[in-house]
Structure formats: structure tokens, C-alpha cells
Design an enzyme around this catalytic site. Sequence first.
Site, PDB file in Angstrom:
ATOM      1  N   SER A 169       0.857  -1.183   0.000  1.00 48.23           N
ATOM      2  CA  SER A 169       0.000   0.000   0.000  1.00 48.23           C
ATOM      3  C   SER A 169       0.899   1.242   0.000  1.00 48.23           C
ATOM      4  O   SER A 169       1.841   1.297  -0.775  1.00 48.23           O
ATOM      5  CB  SER A 169      -0.966  -0.037   1.182  1.00 48.23           C
ATOM      6  OG  SER A 169      -2.048   0.843   0.971  1.00 48.23           O
ATOM      7  N   ASP A 434      -7.975  -4.890  -6.863  1.00 45.01           N
ATOM      8  CA  ASP A 434      -7.572  -3.785  -5.994  1.00 45.01           C
ATOM      9  C   ASP A 434      -7.733  -2.455  -6.716  1.00 45.01           C
ATOM     10  O   ASP A 434      -7.054  -2.206  -7.720  1.00 45.01           O
ATOM     11  CB  ASP A 434      -6.113  -3.978  -5.573  1.00 45.01           C
ATOM     12  CG  ASP A 434      -5.598  -2.838  -4.715  1.00 45.01           C
ATOM     13  OD1 ASP A 434      -6.429  -2.097  -4.139  1.00 45.01           O
ATOM     14  OD2 ASP A 434      -4.363  -2.687  -4.618  1.00 45.01           O
ATOM     15  N   HIS A 459      -5.938  -6.111  -2.654  1.00 51.30           N
ATOM     16  CA  HIS A 459      -4.887  -5.247  -2.113  1.00 51.30           C
ATOM     17  C   HIS A 459      -3.844  -6.045  -1.339  1.00 51.30           C
ATOM     18  O   HIS A 459      -4.164  -6.718  -0.351  1.00 51.30           O
ATOM     19  CB  HIS A 459      -5.546  -4.220  -1.198  1.00 51.30           C
ATOM     20  CG  HIS A 459      -4.742  -3.001  -0.936  1.00 51.30           C
ATOM     21  ND1 HIS A 459      -4.356  -2.122  -1.923  1.00 51.30           N
ATOM     22  CD2 HIS A 459      -4.232  -2.493   0.212  1.00 51.30           C
ATOM     23  CE1 HIS A 459      -3.674  -1.124  -1.394  1.00 51.30           C
ATOM     24  NE2 HIS A 459      -3.583  -1.327  -0.103  1.00 51.30           N
TER      25      HIS A 459
END
Length: 509
Positions: A169, A434, A459
Site C-alpha cells: 500500500s 484492488d 490489495h
Amino acid sequence: MKFILCVFLFGVLWSSPSYSLKKIRVGLGEPNSPLTKNVIDTEDKWFLQKLDHFNPTDNRTWKQRYQVNQKYYKKDGPVFLMIGGEGPISAKWMYSGAWIDYAKEFNALCLQLEHRYYGKSHPTEDMSTKNLVYLSSEQALTDLAEFIVNIRTNYDIPTTAKWVAFGGSYPGSLAAWLRMKFPHLVYAAVSSSGPLLAKIDFKEYFKVVENALATYSPDCVSQIKEANQMIDSQIKTIKGAKLIENKFKLCDPLDINTKNDVANLFETLAGNFADIVQYNKDNRFYENFERSLVTLETLCDVMVNKSKTTPLDRYADVNSKLLSINNLTCTQHVYTKMIDSYLNTSWNSDSAAGGRQWTYQTCTEFGFYQTSSQEDHAFGDKFPAKFFIDMCSDIFGKLYNLDLLSNAIKRSNMMYGELNIKENRVIYVHGSVDPWHALGITHTKTKNNVAIYIEGTAHCANMYPPSPTDLPQLKNARETIRAFLSEWLTENDIDDSSEVNNIQFKYKV
């Protein structure tokens, strides 16, 4: 209010007596633990860090938290550095996850450094706006560089050791940028689900959400769209607003004349689907096991179940289901109450779990606002970019407005190269489900860089420990990462101009 970076943090809602802070929709969760025999005791350690790396006359310092796993380390082995992000670092990452499996094979020393202002790493006495000026990705990257340079002596790490940065991330972005900014310190990087393009209006986010839902059931998206149209129709009258209050279990009466309350409600209900899609079927740890069973298919099955008379009723059922799973009794929608929660600057506040800090970074560096600006939005059009920019001003002051953010976005993209990073030995990993992949590198044009685009995964899925339910393409992606690490860690230093084939991996279900 939800901001994209999936975080968290760690997949739960922060609760407060007065207001339940929304999840930051971005971030890495905690991995499921391996067998008990692999668990290690991890203690917090502290590194004396500079407060301001860019002012040589400022000698102030603070203590930054880090963790170590030396179990697999052998002399002359590499050093793996896990980068902390928008929440506290977790000791579970020190003995679980794909990077630990790689560490076992390559005899790596594993270090994890917490991001300034998150978790227990508090550079200043509070999170007041004047103190948050030291919170930025640039300061964080230099924290990492200082840590690498100075930690070597503590663990007798030779200067020839190859350092590999890992992150998922926002830390995935940091991993790529660390390799770019400090190539003499970091030999390679694995950047998972990292958004690299700063953007105010991230309207593509919900487009990916819709596509993921439509792949399972086109009728699911049409039912969501119809439900939002019904809400929009109902809130034109006081009687209709009362109906919406009851169906969606609002904590307070719905004032249809307060635009930001209405926007907050639409965004919150859209977030029910966005959160599930972003983390769909990942192998993260959930304290509430019931949450791990909820997938995008679960929500779509509710939306297409015609035993409920209207799409509005089914949309409300989804909301009720997620309230129950998160141990909440009602849906918060009042804008001013949300702002009041973020105005708390104490380290002991609920906002200190990451909400206030990450919001500041979105307002001063990245934007990343998941808006309703896309054409024919299934979730309505009530939360445009202005809604989020107004939040910046209401939380941090009138200075934090559109002009400041526009300039900040230009600066971030100039500093980090948007999607045109040229540094070699970086692996960019994204999943098609994602939404963040829309701001990341999904194919490469330079030598010795790798883009792995995994169809059907969400993700940071590649970072979690393997699961029996993993898709074949996810298994292949982890193996591809391992193969490149093996090649890079066993070769002599190579020149950037060496002839290495440009490779793009794209797995399909």
C-alpha cells in the site's frame, strides 16, 4: 469518512463514544499467523531519529520504533527491510508473510521500521497542525536512510550486504521511492499495491470497484445503482428522510438540508462495498472471524436476492450486516461529528490510530480522494472532490485548501516521477480487484524492472502467507518474486545499462 489507502487500520473500525471514525481505505493488515512453532518473541526496539532531516540547524531527536528477526540470518546474508505505513507496525509480520518465507531461503536479517507519527513513533508532543509539518513521505524516506546507515553497527551488518525494501500500500510506494532516492543504500525493492501517481480526484477507484462487482454479477451493480437512486429520491422530503434513517439505522436524524451530511452518508454506504472489494479474500488476520467470510460475492448475493422487495431494502441489508460484524449499532453520518473526532490532537485519542495523520498526508501530498465523479456512478454523485478538500480545511485550517493541495500534488509527482520511475531492480505487484492498481505501475518499460499484475486478487494479496484457497496466479506471483530475488541476490552488482529483458507478468484466472 473513508480515504483510500486501505488502512485500517488492520480491517477494523475505530470506535469512539461520540463518533466512530471511519476506516482509512488503504493500508496493509496483519497476516494470519503460521504454525505456533514458527512464532518468535518480538520486542520493540528504539532508534534515535532526527526530527527534521532538512534543517541542519535543528538538532531535535525522537525515538522511532523498530523490530528485528535474526532467526534466519547468516553472515553475508541480505537484509530485508519491511517499511511501516499508516498505522502501528505489527509483530506478526516478523514471523509471518511471504517476505519471511523469502528470508528463510536467503538467510536474511529482517527489520521492520515504524513510520513517523504512527503507532508508538511520536516525534512531537501531539498531533497539532503545527507539529504535523514534520510528517511527510520525504521525511519518512530519509528516516529509512538514516536507519540503514546507522543500524549496521548494532547487528554487525557488512557494508556489502544487499538491502531489499518491502512494503504494501503506501509503504509499497515508499519501497519504490526508497530504491529510487537512495540506490546506494537499497539494492532492490518489492513494491506491493503501491499508488505512485498523486491525484486529487481519484475517480477511477470506484470504477474498479464496480468492475469487480460486475464481473461476479452485472445485476449486482444495477441493483446498487437503483438503490442509490431511490435514496436520492427519498431524501427530497422529510418523510422520505425518516424512512432512510430507519432503514439504514442512522445514529442521528438526517438533515436533508445539510449537504455534507448527505454526502457523508452516500460515501459511507458506498464504502461498505469498496472496503470489501479492496480486501477481497486476502489472507489477513481478523479478530472477528465472521469478517473474513464476507466477500464481494457475499454482498452481491444480498443485492440480487429478490426475496427482498426493493434494491433499497437489499442495500440496507448490506449495511446492517456490516454494522453487526463491526459490533456497531448504528450508522454515523453527521459531518461535524466526524470532523470533531479528527480535531483531537492527543496521542491518546482515537484519531491517533492513524486517521488524523493520514488525512494530513492526503491533504498535503497525495490527494487520493475516492470520489463520485466518474460518469454514471453506481453509488451516486454526492461525494465529489470538493467534499474531501473541505474536510482538509475543516480539520487543519483554511490554509489547507484546493490551491495548497494542487501545488502539493504537482510537487509530489515531480519528486517521485509519477509512473515513470526508471530505477532498476524493483518489482511492482498489483491485483486486478484492488482499486489502487489504477494509480500504480502495472507494466514496465525499463530494463530489469518487473510488473506483476495478478488477475482476480486484491490489495497486497501477495504479501500475506499462503492459503489453500489462493488462486494459481497468486501462487505463481509469489514464486516469480522469489525467482527474481534469487537472481538479484546471488549475482554480482550489475550495471544499469546491462542487457536485461523487460518483463511483464500478467496472470489470468
